[in-house]
Scaffold this active site. Structure first.
Site, PDB file in Angstrom:
ATOM      1  CE1 TYR A   1      31.676 -45.804  25.271  1.00  0.00           C
ATOM      2  CE2 TYR A   1      30.969 -47.563  26.737  1.00  0.00           C
ATOM      3  CZ  TYR A   1      31.673 -47.134  25.638  1.00  0.00           C
ATOM      4  OH  TYR A   1      32.370 -48.049  24.886  1.00  0.00           O
TER       5      TYR A   1
ATOM      6  CE  LYS B   1      27.427 -51.167  39.207  1.00  0.00           C
ATOM      7  NZ  LYS B   1      28.012 -51.929  38.076  1.00  0.00           N
TER       8      LYS B   1
END
Length: 312
Positions: free
Chosen positions: A14, A138
């Site tokens: 995406y 993350k």
């Protein structure tokens, strides 16, 4: 000085395909990691072949094959990873630790941009479970990058327009509501909404900029800092249709998590922090950060009234 050679990991995804387009548009020699795991996915293959036609170089490499990653990295200067973190239980984001190991061995990478692009995980240590897993992963990747002294830039792009704007931030749909809209709390918490192509443009501009080295780039232009009520008002003005508004309290919103599946619980938690806590705008950008629209005044970013016209 020539433009850096950029390798995009996840170039068919995406955001990945937009990063590839942005890199090509800015004149960077652009490489895309072609993973053998693509298998029989004909749509991804066709995306790759079209980028090749436009001038991108396809470089074979596989996460299970460390040496193939090292060889791919030796051909470029900058790595931008856009691997998706939406498949929460597969821990895709932690696969980037293999990239970190390969970057250390290759020894030539002058900038690494790991897959972030949403909320700044460093600001989300208070996040609700189970949605906190995204931020924890993350941060694990960040710590590995920093421990290895790899030059880096983190991108915090906030709310993607395709997921938060066209639907007026309604969960479970990507299209604007026709009659009724659910308002989170009083609807006045400020969020940041961005067009995906603009995110890619700002990201590519940062890769060779010494001002963004070892910093977080926040894509937070003032014209796109809006509350949910302001977003709804923009749509009503464009469509000429007034929506019936129903508010849901924070307590009632969190109660929805009880009956949701894992992915739904993650999404609800993230929405809560954005639209009740106002987590995207509740902090000032410090010395370890830069705001993209201040750095790159030449970028004419798309405001949300323009973005919403697509849905009329």
């Amino acid at each position: 000085m020539g433009k850096s050679r950029i390798l995009v990991v996840g170039g068919t995804g995406y955001m990945g395909r937009r990063i590839v387009k942005g890199s090509l548009a800015e004149g960077h020699p652009t490489y895309i990691l072609r993973r053998p795991e693509i298998g029989m996915d004909i749509e991804k293959l066709q995306v790759l072949l079209e980028f090749k036609r436009q001038g991108a170089v396809l470089v074979e490499g596989s996460f299970p094959d460390h040496q193939s990653l090292v060889e791919a990295l030796k051909q470029v200067d900058v790595v931008v990873c856009t691997m998706s973190g939406v498949h929460f239980r597969t821990h895709n984001l932690l696969m980037q630790l293999k990239l970190v190991d390969a970057i250390k061995e290759a020894g030539n990478i002058k900038r690494f941009l790991p897959s972030e692009f949403g909320m700044d995980p460093a600001q989300m240590m208070h996040a609700l479970e189970p949605g906190r897993v995204t931020f924890d992963e993350k941060m694990t990747v960040r710590k590995a990058i920093e421990a290895a002294n790899i030059p880096r830039t983190y991108i915090s792009a906030n709310c993607f327009g395709g997921y938060f704007v066209g639907n007026l931030s309604q969960m479970g749909t990507l299209l604007p509501p026709k009659d009724k809209v659910l308002i989170y709390g009083d609807g006045n918490a400020k969020a940041v909404f961005m067009g995906e192509d603009d995110i890619a443009t700002y990201t590519i501009k940062s890769v060779d900029d010494p001002r963004t080295l070892n910093k977080t780039v926040y894509i937070r232009p003032p014209g796109n800092i809006l509350s949910q009520r302001e977003l709804v008002q923009i749509w009503e003005n464009l469509s000429g249709n007034t929506l019936e508004k129903t508010s849901i309290s924070g307590q009632d919103f969190l109660a929805l998590m009880k009956d949701a599946d894992f992915a739904g619980q993650v999404g609800l938690g993230h929405f809560y922090h954005i639209f009740y806590d106002g987590c995207l705008t509740s902090f000032e950008i410090g010395e370890d950060g830069e705001e993209a629209s201040r750095l790159y005044l030449e970028v004419q970013y798309k405001r949300m009234d323009e973005y919403l016209k697509l849905y009329l």
